[in-house]
Design a protein around this motif. Structure first.
Motif, PDB file in Angstrom:
ATOM      1  N   GLN A  34      36.338  46.784  36.950  1.00 41.78           N
ATOM      2  CA  GLN A  34      36.832  45.902  36.630  1.00 41.78           C
ATOM      3  C   GLN A  34      36.942  45.594  39.015  1.00 41.78           C
ATOM      4  OE1 GLN A  34      41.394  44.527  37.256  1.00 41.78           O
ATOM      5  NE2 GLN A  34      41.426  45.987  36.170  1.00 41.78           N
ATOM      6  N   HIS A  35      36.799  46.996  39.719  1.00 39.57           N
ATOM      7  CA  HIS A  35      37.161  46.512  40.812  1.00 39.57           C
ATOM      8  C   HIS A  35      35.402  46.810  40.765  1.00 39.57           C
ATOM      9  CE1 HIS A  35      40.994  47.471  40.172  1.00 39.57           C
ATOM     10  NE2 HIS A  35      40.836  45.895  41.154  1.00 39.57           N
ATOM     11  N   ASP A  36      34.857  46.627  43.019  1.00 39.29           N
ATOM     12  CA  ASP A  36      33.768  46.672  42.711  1.00 39.29           C
ATOM     13  C   ASP A  36      33.849  47.437  44.144  1.00 39.29           C
ATOM     14  OD1 ASP A  36      30.751  46.761  43.906  1.00 39.29           O
ATOM     15  OD2 ASP A  36      30.715  44.356  44.379  1.00 39.29           O
ATOM     16  N   PRO A  37      33.045  48.659  43.696  1.00 44.34           N
ATOM     17  CA  PRO A  37      32.892  50.388  44.495  1.00 44.34           C
ATOM     18  C   PRO A  37      32.476  49.528  46.053  1.00 44.34           C
ATOM     19  CG  PRO A  37      31.135  51.045  43.071  1.00 44.34           C
ATOM     20  CD  PRO A  37      32.540  49.335  42.474  1.00 44.34           C
ATOM     21  N   ARG A  38      31.838  49.302  46.131  1.00 39.87           N
ATOM     22  CA  ARG A  38      31.146  48.174  47.246  1.00 39.87           C
ATOM     23  C   ARG A  38      32.182  48.436  48.136  1.00 39.87           C
ATOM     24  NH1 ARG A  38      26.674  45.035  45.268  1.00 39.87           N
ATOM     25  NH2 ARG A  38      27.877  43.503  43.811  1.00 39.87           N
ATOM     26  N   ASP A  39      32.660  47.440  47.868  1.00 39.59           N
ATOM     27  CA  ASP A  39      34.339  47.552  49.142  1.00 39.59           C
ATOM     28  C   ASP A  39      35.045  48.348  49.353  1.00 39.59           C
ATOM     29  OD1 ASP A  39      33.742  44.770  48.564  1.00 39.59           O
ATOM     30  OD2 ASP A  39      35.301  44.462  47.074  1.00 39.59           O
ATOM     31  N   ILE A  40      34.471  50.075  48.699  1.00 41.92           N
ATOM     32  CA  ILE A  40      35.527  50.723  49.625  1.00 41.92           C
ATOM     33  C   ILE A  40      34.857  50.845  51.012  1.00 41.92           C
ATOM     34  CG2 ILE A  40      35.563  53.486  49.603  1.00 41.92           C
ATOM     35  CD1 ILE A  40      35.543  53.459  46.704  1.00 41.92           C
ATOM     36  N   PRO A  41      33.885  51.203  51.564  1.00 39.18           N
ATOM     37  CA  PRO A  41      33.520  51.069  52.936  1.00 39.18           C
ATOM     38  C   PRO A  41      34.863  50.244  54.130  1.00 39.18           C
ATOM     39  CG  PRO A  41      31.784  51.125  52.285  1.00 39.18           C
ATOM     40  CD  PRO A  41      32.653  51.003  51.270  1.00 39.18           C
ATOM     41  N   ARG A  42      34.885  48.833  53.887  1.00 41.74           N
ATOM     42  CA  ARG A  42      35.820  47.942  53.858  1.00 41.74           C
ATOM     43  C   ARG A  42      37.188  48.339  54.309  1.00 41.74           C
ATOM     44  NH1 ARG A  42      37.745  42.390  52.253  1.00 41.74           N
ATOM     45  NH2 ARG A  42      36.162  43.361  49.987  1.00 41.74           N
ATOM     46  N   PHE A  43      37.394  48.203  53.014  1.00 41.50           N
ATOM     47  CA  PHE A  43      38.724  48.916  52.487  1.00 41.50           C
ATOM     48  C   PHE A  43      39.171  49.781  53.992  1.00 41.50           C
ATOM     49  CE2 PHE A  43      38.676  45.365  49.888  1.00 41.50           C
ATOM     50  CZ  PHE A  43      40.085  45.539  49.431  1.00 41.50           C
TER      51      PHE A  43
END
Length: 267
Positions: free
Chosen positions: A112-121
């Motif tokens: 359900q979460h987008d791992p492409r957001d990991i670097p931003r977080f």
């Protein structure tokens, strides 16, 4: 009896070494979705800790294969019995600390979460290492309306129990934790081990002075069609937790009022 220890300390990378994050994924019978999630994490270049929360044999085999294929970037921690989502994350925190992590990015296994957001977080966590970086969901049409409306009731309770709007979404399972205050909390408090975990841990960290930074993130429900949220039992469990937190808030009322006066809520 436990007491809150303020974490308004000057916690910094200089004091605690380099910024060493691990991605933590609690897994329970998500064999059809976890492969894509691990591939998404691998694409970001981050180290990943999979916590097998007593999954069935078919899922356990998938996790074993992923750990072998992606070693040493992927590590597998297997719990002999199902502990619940919170229990799996708590076990993952301890293992990540043993592996030398300073921060843990928690992300769900169901896609359900987008791992492409990991670097931003992680970049926000690197810039503000003492904060919890908490996902604020941006839903698409796949979100079940009952789950969506139910979240707003929890939001209201959290705002009451923190006397603050600092936590925009307390149920999102996509967030970065600084490990030192989390490990301290785990030693001194009992935290819910099921679906009440995400809410309770962030409220109790807030009570201890840990600041929250909210970041939007896209949420889709879920790629493998598997949800372990039990509408009856988990809602009852969460309602009881809100009651405990409310009385905990009353005991902490003077301190929370001082916090509110000296440190206004920020996004």
């Amino acid at each position: 009896m436990t007491t809150d220890m303020a974490v308004d300390m000057p916690w910094s990378l200089a004091e605690h070494g380099d910024f060493r994050p691990w991605v933590l994924i609690p897994v329970f019978d998500h064999e059809h979705a976890i492969g894509a999630m691990v591939q998404g994490v691998m694409a970001t270049g981050q180290r990943c800790l999979l916590v097998d929360d007593g999954s069935r044999e078919s899922c356990a085999r998938v996790l074993d294969a992923l750990a072998r294929e992606h070693a040493p970037q992927v590590t597998l921690l297997r719990l002999p019995q199902n502990q619940g989502k919170g229990g799996a994350v708590l076990a993952g925190f301890r293992e990540a600390a043993r592996l030398g992590a300073t921060h843990v990015l928690q992300i769900d296994a169901d896609g359900q979460h987008d791992p492409r957001d990991i670097p931003r977080f992680l970049e926000h966590a690197r810039r503000a290492p003492a904060k919890v970086i908490c996902g604020t969901p941006e839903y698409d049409a796949s979100v079940p309306k009952g789950r969506l409306y139910g979240r707003y009731l929890t939001h209201v309770w959290v705002w009451i129990n923190t006397l603050s709007f600092a936590i925009r979404d307390s149920m999102c399972g996509f967030r970065v934790y600084p490990l030192p205050p989390v490990l301290c909390l785990m030693e001194q408090e009992t935290i819910g081990k099921r679906m009440d975990f995400d809410i309770e841990v962030i409220v109790r960290l807030f009570w201890r002075g840990v600041e929250i930074e909210n970041l939007p993130t896209r949420v889709t429900y879920p790629s493998d069609g598997v949800s372990h949220f039990d509408v009856w039992h988990d809602n009852v469990r969460i309602s009881r937790m809100h009651t405990r937190l409310f009385f905990g808030m009353l005991r902490r009322l003077p301190r929370l009022l001082r916090m509110r006066a000296t440190r206004p809520a920020r996004a």
